[in-house]
Write a protein that holds these residues in place. Structure first.
Motif, PDB file in Angstrom:
ATOM      1  N   ALA A  90       0.861  -1.179   0.000  1.00 16.08           N
ATOM      2  CA  ALA A  90       0.000   0.000   0.000  1.00 16.08           C
ATOM      3  C   ALA A  90       0.899   1.231   0.000  1.00 16.08           C
ATOM      4  CB  ALA A  90      -0.910   0.014   1.223  1.00 16.08           C
ATOM      5  N   LEU A  91       0.418   2.298  -0.619  1.00 18.03           N
ATOM      6  CA  LEU A  91       1.149   3.562  -0.629  1.00 18.03           C
ATOM      7  C   LEU A  91       0.372   4.580   0.186  1.00 18.03           C
ATOM      8  CD1 LEU A  91       2.063   3.860  -4.421  1.00 18.03           C
ATOM      9  CD2 LEU A  91       3.448   2.920  -2.579  1.00 18.03           C
ATOM     10  N   PHE A  92       1.086   5.299   1.048  1.00 18.63           N
ATOM     11  CA  PHE A  92       0.468   6.319   1.876  1.00 18.63           C
ATOM     12  C   PHE A  92       1.296   7.594   1.772  1.00 18.63           C
ATOM     13  CE2 PHE A  92       0.195   8.699   5.856  1.00 18.63           C
ATOM     14  CZ  PHE A  92      -1.162   8.949   5.899  1.00 18.63           C
ATOM     15  N   THR A  93       0.611   8.727   1.584  1.00 20.45           N
ATOM     16  CA  THR A  93       1.286  10.014   1.465  1.00 20.45           C
ATOM     17  C   THR A  93       0.492  11.085   2.181  1.00 20.45           C
ATOM     18  OG1 THR A  93       1.893   9.402  -0.796  1.00 20.45           O
ATOM     19  CG2 THR A  93       2.247  11.684  -0.173  1.00 20.45           C
ATOM     20  N   ILE A  94       1.158  11.905   2.958  1.00 21.23           N
ATOM     21  CA  ILE A  94       0.535  13.146   3.401  1.00 21.23           C
ATOM     22  C   ILE A  94       0.961  14.176   2.379  1.00 21.23           C
ATOM     23  CG2 ILE A  94       0.488  14.970   5.134  1.00 21.23           C
ATOM     24  CD1 ILE A  94       0.456  12.885   7.257  1.00 21.23           C
ATOM     25  N   THR A  95      -0.017  14.668   1.646  1.00 26.39           N
ATOM     26  CA  THR A  95       0.280  15.563   0.527  1.00 26.39           C
ATOM     27  C   THR A  95       0.483  17.000   0.968  1.00 26.39           C
ATOM     28  OG1 THR A  95      -2.098  15.780   0.123  1.00 26.39           O
ATOM     29  CG2 THR A  95      -0.912  14.107  -1.154  1.00 26.39           C
ATOM     30  N   SER A  96      -0.230  17.422   2.025  1.00 29.28           N
ATOM     31  CA  SER A  96      -0.038  18.784   2.533  1.00 29.28           C
ATOM     32  C   SER A  96      -0.557  18.861   3.963  1.00 29.28           C
ATOM     33  CB  SER A  96      -0.751  19.812   1.653  1.00 29.28           C
ATOM     34  OG  SER A  96      -2.148  19.627   1.713  1.00 29.28           O
ATOM     35  N   ALA A  97       0.003  19.811   4.702  1.00 32.11           N
ATOM     36  CA  ALA A  97      -0.426  20.058   6.074  1.00 32.11           C
ATOM     37  C   ALA A  97      -0.050  21.498   6.424  1.00 32.11           C
ATOM     38  CB  ALA A  97       0.238  19.089   7.040  1.00 32.11           C
ATOM     39  N   THR A  98      -0.875  22.117   7.242  1.00 34.34           N
ATOM     40  CA  THR A  98      -0.670  23.504   7.616  1.00 34.34           C
ATOM     41  C   THR A  98       0.575  23.662   8.480  1.00 34.34           C
ATOM     42  OG1 THR A  98      -3.061  23.730   7.652  1.00 34.34           O
ATOM     43  CG2 THR A  98      -1.799  25.500   8.667  1.00 34.34           C
ATOM     44  N   MET A  99       1.470  24.545   8.104  1.00 36.51           N
ATOM     45  CA  MET A  99       2.641  24.938   8.881  1.00 36.51           C
ATOM     46  C   MET A  99       3.531  23.759   9.316  1.00 36.51           C
ATOM     47  SD  MET A  99       0.825  28.066  11.055  1.00 36.51           S
ATOM     48  CE  MET A  99       1.645  27.602  12.507  1.00 36.51           C
ATOM     49  N   THR A 100       3.670  22.763   8.472  1.00 33.79           N
ATOM     50  CA  THR A 100       4.576  21.656   8.757  1.00 33.79           C
ATOM     51  C   THR A 100       5.213  21.192   7.458  1.00 33.79           C
ATOM     52  OG1 THR A 100       4.825  19.538   9.892  1.00 33.79           O
ATOM     53  CG2 THR A 100       2.840  19.822   8.596  1.00 33.79           C
ATOM     54  N   GLU A 101       6.374  20.593   7.563  1.00 33.08           N
ATOM     55  CA  GLU A 101       7.097  20.138   6.375  1.00 33.08           C
ATOM     56  C   GLU A 101       7.291  18.628   6.346  1.00 33.08           C
ATOM     57  OE1 GLU A 101      10.732  22.325   5.912  1.00 33.08           O
ATOM     58  OE2 GLU A 101       9.735  24.249   6.137  1.00 33.08           O
ATOM     59  N   THR A 102       7.114  17.959   7.496  1.00 30.79           N
ATOM     60  CA  THR A 102       7.368  16.519   7.559  1.00 30.79           C
ATOM     61  C   THR A 102       6.272  15.824   8.357  1.00 30.79           C
ATOM     62  OG1 THR A 102       8.672  16.657   9.592  1.00 30.79           O
ATOM     63  CG2 THR A 102       9.879  16.872   7.493  1.00 30.79           C
ATOM     64  N   TYR A 103       6.250  14.507   8.235  1.00 33.37           N
ATOM     65  CA  TYR A 103       5.327  13.696   9.033  1.00 33.37           C
ATOM     66  C   TYR A 103       6.012  12.426   9.489  1.00 33.37           C
ATOM     67  CZ  TYR A 103       4.282  10.786   4.843  1.00 33.37           C
ATOM     68  OH  TYR A 103       4.351   9.960   3.751  1.00 33.37           O
ATOM     69  N   ASN A 104       5.425  11.795  10.507  1.00 29.46           N
ATOM     70  CA  ASN A 104       5.894  10.522  11.056  1.00 29.46           C
ATOM     71  C   ASN A 104       4.786   9.498  10.825  1.00 29.46           C
ATOM     72  OD1 ASN A 104       7.932  12.200  12.234  1.00 29.46           O
ATOM     73  ND2 ASN A 104       6.573  12.558  13.963  1.00 29.46           N
ATOM     74  N   VAL A 105       5.156   8.234  10.685  1.00 26.39           N
ATOM     75  CA  VAL A 105       4.144   7.215  10.398  1.00 26.39           C
ATOM     76  C   VAL A 105       4.569   5.855  10.939  1.00 26.39           C
ATOM     77  CG1 VAL A 105       5.078   6.626   8.117  1.00 26.39           C
ATOM     78  CG2 VAL A 105       2.655   6.277   8.566  1.00 26.39           C
ATOM     79  N   VAL A 106       3.570   5.072  11.342  1.00 27.92           N
ATOM     80  CA  VAL A 106       3.751   3.680  11.707  1.00 27.92           C
ATOM     81  C   VAL A 106       2.500   2.935  11.241  1.00 27.92           C
ATOM     82  CG1 VAL A 106       2.784   3.924  14.042  1.00 27.92           C
ATOM     83  CG2 VAL A 106       4.428   2.089  13.559  1.00 27.92           C
ATOM     84  N   CYS A 107       2.671   1.692  10.795  1.00 25.26           N
ATOM     85  CA  CYS A 107       1.549   0.865  10.340  1.00 25.26           C
ATOM     86  C   CYS A 107       1.052   0.031  11.517  1.00 25.26           C
ATOM     87  CB  CYS A 107       2.001  -0.041   9.192  1.00 25.26           C
ATOM     88  SG  CYS A 107       0.654  -0.986   8.444  1.00 25.26           S
ATOM     89  N   LEU A 108      -0.281  -0.027  11.656  1.00 25.58           N
ATOM     90  CA  LEU A 108      -0.921  -0.773  12.738  1.00 25.58           C
ATOM     91  C   LEU A 108      -1.846  -1.839  12.159  1.00 25.58           C
ATOM     92  CD1 LEU A 108      -2.085   2.317  14.842  1.00 25.58           C
ATOM     93  CD2 LEU A 108       0.058   1.064  15.089  1.00 25.58           C
ATOM     94  N   ASP A 109      -2.007  -2.940  12.886  1.00 29.17           N
ATOM     95  CA  ASP A 109      -2.980  -3.940  12.464  1.00 29.17           C
ATOM     96  C   ASP A 109      -4.364  -3.564  13.017  1.00 29.17           C
ATOM     97  OD1 ASP A 109      -3.030  -4.711  15.164  1.00 29.17           O
ATOM     98  OD2 ASP A 109      -1.901  -6.563  14.834  1.00 29.17           O
TER      99      ASP A 109
END
Length: 160
Positions: A90-109
């Motif tokens: 699966a592909l996941f992307t945060i395409t935009s967010a207010t006043m931020t440049e990066t994101y963190n992610v973890v996959c959960l069951d």
């Protein structure tokens, strides 16, 4: 005629060896879940890789998620709506967010257990490829940010 029989026998023997190796590999694949239950591999993709990887037979979901500032243990965050894996990736992307440049992610069951390593500081627009998903199982991603405000709205795209 004798050479032809030898050739057929050699080919049959080679095929039998290949089949036994593939059965062994398949059996090993069935029990390859690590002890820490992190069986999903996350791969951070560049924007170029993301464009190449877009597959037309994947279900696409776009939405918003409340992106919270992370805490020191990496457990803060918000889950996106769960999805049932239709493919092993699966592909996941945060395409935009207010006043931020990066994101963190973890996959959960489906039970909320982490099944991948935690990845931090992924540039907005860069996708995560979650690999080794089990087709038919439910998953979600928990996301947060290190460099944004305490809370902001983020737009995401999920292909599964």
């Amino acid at each position: 005629m004798r050479n032809m029989k030898k050739g057929l026998f050699s080919a049959a023997l080679a095929l039998a060896m290949l089949l036994s190796l593939s059965v062994s590999a398949f059996a090993a694949e069935e029990v390859s879940v690590p002890q820490d239950n992190h069986y999903v591999t996350l791969h951070v993709m560049t924007e170029e890789e993301t464009q190449i990887a877009l597959a037309s037979d994947y279900t696409v979901r776009e939405g918003t998620v409340l992106l919270k500032k992370n805490n020191s243990t990496g457990t803060a965050g918000t889950k996106i709506t769960s999805f049932t894996a239709e493919h092993e990736t699966a592909l996941f992307t945060i395409t935009s967010a207010t006043m931020t440049e990066t994101y963190n992610v973890v996959c959960l069951d489906a039970e909320g257990n982490e099944v991948s390593e935690y990845y931090a500081d992924i540039p907005l627009g860069n996708s995560i490829a979650a690999e080794n998903l089990i087709v038919g199982e439910k998953y979600t991603f928990r996301v947060s940010t290190n460099d944004g405000p305490s809370r902001c709205t983020a737009y995401y795209k999920l292909q599964y």
